[in-house]
Scaffold this active site. Sequence first.
Site, PDB file in Angstrom:
ATOM      1  N   CYS B  46       0.903  -1.285   0.070  1.00 20.76           N
ATOM      2  CA  CYS B  46      -0.096  -0.007  -0.068  1.00 20.76           C
ATOM      3  C   CYS B  46       0.827   1.309  -0.012  1.00 20.76           C
ATOM      4  CB  CYS B  46      -1.229   0.149   1.394  1.00 20.76           C
ATOM      5  SG  CYS B  46      -0.122  -0.009   2.723  1.00 20.76           S
ATOM      6  N   ALA B  49       2.852   1.888   2.938  1.00 18.49           N
ATOM      7  CA  ALA B  49       4.318   1.034   2.914  1.00 18.49           C
ATOM      8  C   ALA B  49       5.367   1.786   2.139  1.00 18.49           C
ATOM      9  CB  ALA B  49       3.882  -0.247   2.450  1.00 18.49           C
ATOM     10  N   ARG B  80      11.733  -3.970   6.817  1.00 15.77           N
ATOM     11  CA  ARG B  80      12.491  -3.750   5.664  1.00 15.77           C
ATOM     12  C   ARG B  80      14.138  -3.589   6.238  1.00 15.77           C
ATOM     13  NH1 ARG B  80      13.539   0.129   1.688  1.00 15.77           N
ATOM     14  NH2 ARG B  80      13.180  -0.999  -0.413  1.00 15.77           N
ATOM     15  N   HIS B 175       5.789   6.623  -1.976  1.00 20.39           N
ATOM     16  CA  HIS B 175       6.996   7.055  -2.269  1.00 20.39           C
ATOM     17  C   HIS B 175       6.884   8.731  -2.719  1.00 20.39           C
ATOM     18  CE1 HIS B 175       7.969   2.853  -4.388  1.00 20.39           C
ATOM     19  NE2 HIS B 175       7.961   2.918  -2.773  1.00 20.39           N
TER      20      HIS B 175
HETATM   21  S1  SF4 Z   1      -1.437  -1.573   6.254  1.00 25.08           S
HETATM   22 FE1  SF4 Z   1      -2.493   0.217   6.998  1.00 25.08          FE
HETATM   23  S2  SF4 Z   1      -2.247   1.896   5.664  1.00 25.08           S
HETATM   24 FE2  SF4 Z   1      -1.699  -0.031   4.449  1.00 25.08          FE
HETATM   25  S3  SF4 Z   1      -3.500  -0.545   3.440  1.00 25.08           S
HETATM   26 FE3  SF4 Z   1      -3.595  -1.510   5.422  1.00 25.08          FE
HETATM   27  S4  SF4 Z   1      -4.748  -0.177   6.656  1.00 25.08           S
HETATM   28 FE4  SF4 Z   1      -3.856   0.808   4.819  1.00 25.08          FE
END
Ligand code: SF4
Lengths: 451, 456
Positions: B46, B49, B80, B175
């Site tokens: 996502c 991330a 990471r 990014h």
């Molecule tokens: S990990 Fe958190 S920020 Fe990423 S898609 Fe899931 S809810 Fe959204």
Amino acid sequence: MAEPAQRAVVINPAKICQPIGAMYATLGINQAVPLVQGSQGCSTYVRYQFNRHFREPVNIAVTSFHEDAAVFGGRKNLIEGLYNLVLRYRPRVIGVVTTCSSETIGDDIETFVKEARKEIGRGLGEDILAQVSIVPIHTPSYAGSHVKGYDTASKAYLEYLAAPGQPNGRLNIIPGIINPGDIEEIKHLVREMGVDPLVIFDISDTLNAPMRLPKPLYPEGGTTAEELKDCANSQGTVALCRHAGGSGAQYLLRKFNLPAVLGPLPVGVANTDTFLENVQKITGAVIPPSVERERGILLDHMADTSQYTVMRRAAIFGDPDIVSAVTRVVCELGMEPVVVLSGTASKDFTAEVAGVTAEYGVTPDILSGSDLFAFEQLARERKAEVILGHSKGVDMAKDMRVPLVRVGFPVYDRVGLFRRPIVGYRGTLELMDRIINSILDFAYPEDKLHQ
Amino acid sequence: MSFVTLKVDEGIAERGQHTYITDSTSPVLPVCNVRTIPGDMTERGCAFAGCRGVVGGPVKDVIHLVHGPIGCSFYTWGSRRNLSDNPLHRRYCWSTDTQEKDIVFGGEKKLCQAILESAALFPEANAVFVYATCPTALIGDDLDAVAKRASRAIVKPVHAFNAPGFCGVSQSKGHHIANTYIFEHIVGTRELEDPTPYDVNLIGEYNIDGDLWVLKPLLEDMGLRIITAFTGNADYDSLCKMHCAKLNIVHCQRSATYIADLVRDKYHIPYLPVTMFGIEETSNSLREVAAFFGLQERAEAVITRELARIEPELNFYREKLSDKRAMVYVGAPRVWHWIPVLYELGMEVVAGATTFGHEDDYQKINRRAHDGVLIIDNPNELELEEVIAEYRPDIFLTGLKEKYLSMKMGVPSINSHSYEDGPYAGFTGLLNFARDIYKAIYSPVWKFVEGGSDRG
Ligand code: SF4
Ligand code: SF4
């Protein structure tokens, strides 16, 4: 130092989010796929956790929420997602695992699933549709942790699938968030008693698969959809972890009148005794000499090694049921638990652990729903000599110069532990060896061992 | 026209334009940087991330506070391998652990409180980075306002990164958001006290498994000074001074060209895209950087020294790896960074794929790959399985998730996101890279896998 109860910030959590618990359960079902109703992070991150703990690939799909879903809801995503998943994978079971976002938006999952079923029937045919069970599992992480997620899933699957029929003579076991090695060991014990275990969410094969070509689309093993249906007809249910799977056992009790036993996780002498007695109570089976022999070997080993364990201070963290059982083992070994933490808040964890430790006349600091930052502080103050918990304890253990005995999920910095049990007499032996050898490896003068 | 349809994609029209075979006479570009089909087993992550994990996370002396439920924080805690030399970094994970009542009544107060507490508990931190997640963005928490308030209270910078997971189609969007934010709010806020004519930034270098630590000495030995890496092992202060460089050297050109562009436009600092993997690309990159500063001779000295150091050992691996067939699937840039490196090792590349490549990534792939290489944009698990089974490469360079898939299919693999035993960049890194590939391919285990090929 402020306890997280008074702190707004959580530092170094010892809990994960609800969906991963629901997926843990789902991956123990034969030809099942969790479909994450949310954005891609919520699935990719989870896959990564499974990959690193089990060193296995896992099948997890996602409905890929983007801005439009955030605004208009996830209806389109779920319908399209279910359709594509069935088209490509023909799963027997799909667990629709919701996330914080879909729950915040307020997706009407049940209605969406109905619509999706219609589309699948129209587009792919009724026979294909008839093959797949689609089970919604509501897992908003702002209302509970991975432990709750597993628990919620256990109830959701059984509510959806379990159906009355002919008695099957089997004994249901809901494992909770434990390892393939643990499940193998439980099956071994139950079988030794002449009882046929029906493990609900059986990851022992699905997350410990052989390398054999060609690789099948789904790993072999897991609880079949038929077994999930049939578990309403077993002799009773033992949920090894009260907090993770207890709701499933209770559902079967309420709905089908199956006797239900919730915990304790059979780690240690007393807890394994209790487990076997419970199996006996439900099924009438007797504890065979072979199992008594395992118990005897454990006791023999405990006597042989008590010089290394008695009076040693331990700090323990992780999931409530595992931590409370491991605390009991630590007490049985004559060690002194000084800090005990359940990362997941639990109503009765504190009383439960206090009960165990009172039996042994020790008084640890007991934290329920706290974090590793608070835990570390107390472990230092009370001079813990060994820490028991998952891989997230490694930094504090290094800084404190004490060994970390890896127990729980996730463990990604050592190999093979998921294959080894800590449950049953033999598993307890394994755990003991792990504890003692860590202590000996770490800080024990070699010459004292030359006996 | 060289698009191809994989068998598993028959009936799924959307996937048709994502897969092609390289052909220099009539190159095509795939449909890319578009949304993933719902129900896919995608490798994509996502935007959060990309923002928290990739760009923000490596900054080593700040508190990375995730505003959201516990999972989003837990998953980005040390996963990471962007290493640093600061003990604060990677050891801690801060979260507001959003609860139901926060979802209902809003989480701003709790967030503010969490910032104040974190700053008090970790006085050594030089700033606080706050990250939004899907649920806290959905309920409309105003992170900027909270950051402003909290910053006044703790008398340290507090920055709000608004890249919740659902924005954009992949981590790539994150990014971009992080680049823009850091440029607008951090870069240019402090001045370098002792500027020299040889100051550079190394942009898009995240110190994965120590990459930065082998690249930095190369540049320094040429006489350059690195103000900051963006953002590997970076401290907050050095990011503020990025605009004082004479040249920006851009390594990861997917996640960080944005800031190089912004800095160029505002501060008129040119940048140079480089590849610092493999002998030829690293050498050429050092030469180009040197040419900018008139340091050609020193560059040649460094290159000669490094080659002499690695050649003997490298020859062993070259011999062992020659003609081995590779498949490479990572985020995006490392695919085209590594294709020439694999060729340099005498290997063949049979297939490549990117998780979040844009058109420019595929242009670079097309330039660097020989003809006849299968390329896939944003492949899913099933497509990968088909390609692994069809091509049966000798090695699959990919992330952890696909590594175990590959090995289950009898194909050796190394973790190419965080590396096995890196660093992999620069000259030293090439040896590690070659050695890790060698170890994977020549592990005796493959002799025993029925149906697998005996490679050793
Ligand atoms: S990990 Fe958190 S920020 Fe990423 S898609 Fe899931 S809810 Fe959204
Ligand atoms: S949003 Fe919720 S479900 Fe998704 S990763 Fe974060 S905590 Fe887990």
